[in-house]
Design a protein around this motif. Structure first.
Motif, PDB file in Angstrom:
ATOM      1  N   TYR A 109     -63.289  32.414  31.701  1.00 45.65           N
ATOM      2  CA  TYR A 109     -64.106  32.779  30.538  1.00 45.65           C
ATOM      3  C   TYR A 109     -63.548  32.160  29.259  1.00 45.65           C
ATOM      4  O   TYR A 109     -62.346  31.910  29.157  1.00 45.65           O
ATOM      5  CB  TYR A 109     -64.186  34.310  30.399  1.00 45.65           C
ATOM      6  CG  TYR A 109     -65.220  34.907  31.318  1.00 45.65           C
ATOM      7  CD1 TYR A 109     -66.563  34.939  30.926  1.00 45.65           C
ATOM      8  CD2 TYR A 109     -64.889  35.372  32.578  1.00 45.65           C
ATOM      9  CE1 TYR A 109     -67.534  35.453  31.768  1.00 45.65           C
ATOM     10  CE2 TYR A 109     -65.851  35.883  33.432  1.00 45.65           C
ATOM     11  CZ  TYR A 109     -67.183  35.907  33.024  1.00 45.65           C
ATOM     12  OH  TYR A 109     -68.143  36.396  33.863  1.00 45.65           O
ATOM     13  N   PRO A 110     -64.417  31.909  28.279  1.00 50.27           N
ATOM     14  CA  PRO A 110     -63.917  31.415  27.002  1.00 50.27           C
ATOM     15  C   PRO A 110     -62.990  32.447  26.349  1.00 50.27           C
ATOM     16  O   PRO A 110     -63.265  33.648  26.431  1.00 50.27           O
ATOM     17  CB  PRO A 110     -65.182  31.226  26.152  1.00 50.27           C
ATOM     18  CG  PRO A 110     -66.314  31.759  26.925  1.00 50.27           C
ATOM     19  CD  PRO A 110     -65.872  32.084  28.302  1.00 50.27           C
ATOM     20  N   LYS A 142     -66.876  41.927  23.946  1.00 54.18           N
ATOM     21  CA  LYS A 142     -68.328  41.873  23.774  1.00 54.18           C
ATOM     22  C   LYS A 142     -68.935  40.967  24.848  1.00 54.18           C
ATOM     23  O   LYS A 142     -69.936  41.311  25.471  1.00 54.18           O
ATOM     24  CB  LYS A 142     -68.624  41.329  22.378  1.00 54.18           C
ATOM     25  CG  LYS A 142     -70.094  41.190  22.019  1.00 54.18           C
ATOM     26  CD  LYS A 142     -70.210  40.622  20.604  1.00 54.18           C
ATOM     27  CE  LYS A 142     -71.633  40.193  20.287  1.00 54.18           C
ATOM     28  NZ  LYS A 142     -72.558  41.318  20.197  1.00 54.18           N
ATOM     29  N   LEU A 143     -68.286  39.846  25.068  1.00 56.19           N
ATOM     30  CA  LEU A 143     -68.785  38.871  26.029  1.00 56.19           C
ATOM     31  C   LEU A 143     -68.791  39.459  27.449  1.00 56.19           C
ATOM     32  O   LEU A 143     -69.774  39.342  28.196  1.00 56.19           O
ATOM     33  CB  LEU A 143     -67.901  37.627  25.944  1.00 56.19           C
ATOM     34  CG  LEU A 143     -68.356  36.333  26.581  1.00 56.19           C
ATOM     35  CD1 LEU A 143     -67.665  35.160  25.900  1.00 56.19           C
ATOM     36  CD2 LEU A 143     -68.041  36.322  28.057  1.00 56.19           C
ATOM     37  N   GLU A 154     -71.363  42.220  27.894  1.00 56.79           N
ATOM     38  CA  GLU A 154     -72.719  41.675  27.966  1.00 56.79           C
ATOM     39  C   GLU A 154     -72.972  40.935  29.280  1.00 56.79           C
ATOM     40  O   GLU A 154     -74.122  40.799  29.690  1.00 56.79           O
ATOM     41  CB  GLU A 154     -72.985  40.811  26.735  1.00 56.79           C
ATOM     42  CG  GLU A 154     -73.162  41.728  25.515  1.00 56.79           C
ATOM     43  CD  GLU A 154     -73.394  41.018  24.206  1.00 56.79           C
ATOM     44  OE1 GLU A 154     -73.204  39.791  24.172  1.00 56.79           O
ATOM     45  OE2 GLU A 154     -73.757  41.701  23.231  1.00 56.79           O
ATOM     46  N   GLU A 155     -71.907  40.496  29.927  1.00 51.18           N
ATOM     47  CA  GLU A 155     -72.088  39.979  31.291  1.00 51.18           C
ATOM     48  C   GLU A 155     -72.677  41.081  32.167  1.00 51.18           C
ATOM     49  O   GLU A 155     -73.541  40.836  33.005  1.00 51.18           O
ATOM     50  CB  GLU A 155     -70.753  39.532  31.893  1.00 51.18           C
ATOM     51  CG  GLU A 155     -70.217  38.219  31.385  1.00 51.18           C
ATOM     52  CD  GLU A 155     -70.931  36.997  31.964  1.00 51.18           C
ATOM     53  OE1 GLU A 155     -71.982  36.644  31.398  1.00 51.18           O
ATOM     54  OE2 GLU A 155     -70.455  36.409  32.941  1.00 51.18           O
TER      55      GLU A 155
END
Lengths: 329, 420
Positions: B138-139, B184-185, B188-189
């Motif tokens: 992941y970023p 957050k990322l 939201e996945e």
């Protein structure tokens, strides 16, 4: 090529960051990037151990007060005491009712905890300390029932706590909490002439509470304060050495000894308790140092070697003893 | 110069070189007096022999072995307790990984990263499980922030000022650069259902520590951290993954994270009811305090040090931090709070991170009480101990952020006192 990839990553980050997840961008059933896996029902069930105030998460099962007592004596009393009074640094579980506004409040399950579900959840996930998550569901119900019984929240020793009657339990301090409304403490951030130097007092571990005479004198603000300044007789070299040792002793005492000697738990002679210290002081300082450094088991309790803190030097332990003696005779 | 004196000087240099910590300072006066014609003798021992080999993982100098975390654990259960960062012995703002403070509820789990799973479930569209390998794709972002235990400085509630060195009374706070995935990322996945207001986080330690966090914080600036100051997390700081919630109290930054369960309500776990709540004088208790309010600490000079020169110029230096934002200002008083002057803030001043402050001070042997006072960019000012206790009573036990006072005696000794 590299640049193009980079821009795309930034663009997708922006999309997620600014607009939240977009269904249109969904490429997999595991999310936009989709590097995770769909959780299986088995995984979800295995991870699902938390229990909530409304009873959510409680598994089917039950346990009686009397079974709880049996389990408690076998698995809990060593640390928490036969009546939940707490041994050593282990938490006290019972009692302390109506003490929350006292000079020495006792925060126990009965006096402080707002929800019984917390007790069930914590016992099940974290107790006993040496073997967490080893208790069955029924054992957890039984132990929860017994700790509530120790706190007089359950009166009947034949009571059986179960998933069905659990939410009927009401804790005495259920209304004792509110969401912290901080910030609550203000400071006007004064820059000049913030205090009358004569009124500044200092609490020192070594000298007790004293007016800040030296500063009053420096500032020349208050003649009265400087006129009744401390006795300034020079100290002898011996006295200075003793003062220094007491200072070290005070620090070590706070750091390592006060846990037991501050409250007198585990049979430790309490700081300042002249009756408790007199017979020990009579044995001589050498003997006390020896017991404290090497450890000692007596009739009233156990002194672990260096109070259980092996990083202390012998001199530090002796200094702490000197500090305790000075304040307990 | 006679051969004898050359010989004895050489022996002295050798002895002092072997003598360890003081070799450098003892040999300097000799160098100053040395005959310039005998230059080779002036060289320190380590310039005359090849140095040590390379090392796979560097360690501090053997002369710095006394710079340690101070461990205060339950003697009956050594994994339950804390260890304190020696803030008084460090400079700059970044805490070395081996000195980051610790708070463990039941020891440090020795986690095999190939066996560790993070589950995101509850009120989500798609419950997901992640292994470490998948998360590494992941970023990631990096941010520097402090983490402070809600129980830091709690000896301040006692009626007697504790005589411990600055870090050993106030060092349950450390500052590091954390690198990881914005929460957050990840949430939201999984897809957040609108009814989700809280997230219950659970760690994979023997306490299975669980705690409830408002979802807004996770959507704001929280990280799932995998790296600490550039390297993978240390076991005692959550390896292989932990939550980092900038500016929010330590216990919420769950280490060894294994579950995030989205929920409508908080779970009311032990560590948000029985612990980390502030009992007030009226018997009621504050709950869900979350934010570490602005605080500052003079690390030099502080207890355990001395002022050797009288008169002398001393650099007052310390750390300030706030869970609400950036440090805007730090003032110093040397007279117990009667007058204050601004200290210089050392940049870069980062959001919810340690900011170092400095001020030169000319001491002329007078009795003094040094204090520092932090203000953050929300306008919040660090309170006096008197004001804190007036507001919260004496039994708060947690969340102590009052001004800290060091007494300087005429002899240059330093004690911890309460000034009011």
């Amino acid at each position: 090529m590299f640049n193009w990839d980079n821009k795309n990553v930034i663009k997708s980050l922006l999309l997620i960051g600014l607009f939240g997840f977009s269904q249109a961008g969904l490429t997999k059933d595991t999310g936009y990037y989709g590097y995770g896996k769909s959780a299986t029902q088995e995984e979800i069930a295995a991870w699902d151990i938390d229990v909530r105030p409304d009873g959510k998460g409680l598994p089917v099962g039950s346990g009686s007060v009397s079974y709880g007592e049996e389990l408690y004596e076998a698995k809990c009393a060593l640390c928490h005491g036969a009546f939940g009074e707490g041994e050593g640094r282990w938490p006290k579980l019972a009692g302390g009712f109506d003490t929350l506004t006292d000079a020495k409040p006792e925060k126990t399950v009965g006096s402080y905890w707002p929800y019984a579900s917390t007790l069930w959840d914590y016992i099940h996930r974290a107790m006993p300390f040496t073997a967490p998550q080893s208790l069955s569901v029924d054992e957890t119900y039984a132990l929860t029932a017994y700790v509530l019984y120790l706190n007089d929240i359950i009166d009947d020793e034949d009571f059986v706590l179960s998933k069905d009657n659990f939410t009927e339990i009401e804790m005495p301090n259920k209304d004792g909490f509110f969401v912290d409304p901080r910030p609550d403490v203000k400071n006007p951030a004064c820059m000049e002439n913030c205090k009358d130097p004569a009124t500044i007092k200092v609490t020192s571990a070594i000298k007790g509470i004293t007016p800040l005479q030296h500063i009053a004198k420096e500032e020349g603000a208050n003649d009265k304060a400087s006129s009744d300044s401390e006795d300034q007789q020079p100290k002898s070299a011996d006295q200075v050495a003793v003062d220094n040792e007491l200072k070290v002793g005070s620090a070590i005492y706070s750091q390592s000894c006060s846990i037991c000697h501050g409250s007198g738990i585990a049979g430790a002679p309490k700081f300042g308790d002249k009756m408790a210290w007199a017979p020990r002081i009579k044995q001589g300082v050498e003997q006390l140092n020896k017991h404290a450094i090497e450890g000692y088991s007596g009739k009233t309790g156990i002194m672990p070697a260096k109070g259980g803190n092996p990083s202390l030097t012998d001199a530090e332990v002796s200094a702490a003893i000197l500090y305790m003696i000075e304040n307990s005779q | 110069m006679s051969e004898d004196s050359t010989q004895s000087r050489r022996q002295f240099l050798q002895k002092t070189a072997l003598g360890g910590a003081f070799a450098g300072s003892f040999s300097l006066p000799i160098l100053a007096n040395a005959d310039k014609l005998e230059l080779p003798d002036n060289l320190p021992h380590w310039m005359r022999v090849p140095g040590a080999d390379f090392s796979n993982y560097g360690q501090p100098s053997s002369h710095e072995q006394q710079i340690i975390r101070w461990i205060s654990a339950n003697p009956d259960a050594l994994g339950n307790g804390v260890s304190w960062t020696p803030l008084h012995a460090l400079q700059g703002t970044i805490t070395p990984n081996g000195l980051h403070f610790e708070r463990h509820h039941n020891g440090v789990p020795q986690i095999d990263p190939t066996q560790h799973i993070l589950l995101i479930d509850g009120l989500v569209d798609r419950p997901l499980s992640f292994d470490v390998k998948s998360l590494m794709r992941y970023p990631m972002v990096s941010r520097t922030c402090f983490i402070e235990c809600g129980g830091n400085s709690n000896s301040g509630w006692r009626s007697n000022p504790i005589q411990s060195q600055a870090g050993y009374a106030h060092g349950l706070v450390s500052n590091a650069e954390w690198t990881g995935i914005p929460l957050k990322l990840l949430l939201e996945e999984a897809g957040i259902k609108p009814s989700a207001k809280w997230v219950i986080a659970e760690g994979a330690d023997a306490a299975a520590l669980n705690i409830s966090i408002p979802i807004e914080k996770l959507l704001d600036d929280a990280l799932l951290a995998l790296y600490q100051n550039g390297e993978r997390l240390r076991p005692e700081n959550g390896y292989p993954m932990r939550l980092v919630l900038p500016g929010w109290e330590g216990v919420l930054n769950v280490k060894w994270l294994r579950q995030l369960r989205l929920s409508e309500q908080p779970a009311m776990t032990r560590d948000e009811t029985s612990q980390y709540t502030d009992l007030l004088a009226d018997g009621k208790a504050r709950q869900f305090s979350f934010i570490n309010e602005a605080k500052s600490l003079i690390t030099t000079p502080s207890l355990g040090m001395m002022l050797p020169d009288n008169p002398g110029i001393y650099q007052i230096s310390g750390l300030a931090w706030s869970g609400r934002g950036k440090i805007a200002r730090v003032e110093i008083s040397t007279d117990g709070g009667d007058s204050w002057v601004d200290a210089e803030l050392q940049g870069p001043i980062l959001d919810k991170a340690f900011t170092r402050f400095n001020l030169a001070w000319k001491w002329q042997g007078e009795y003094a009480i040094l204090q520092s006072r932090a203000t953050d960019d929300s306008g919040y000012v660090q309170p006096t101990r008197e004001a804190l206790i007036t507001n919260r009573g004496k039994h708060g036990f947690f969340h102590y952020n009052a001004i800290i006072s060091w007494e300087i005696t005429e002899e240059g000794d330093i004690n911890h006192v309460y000034g009011f």
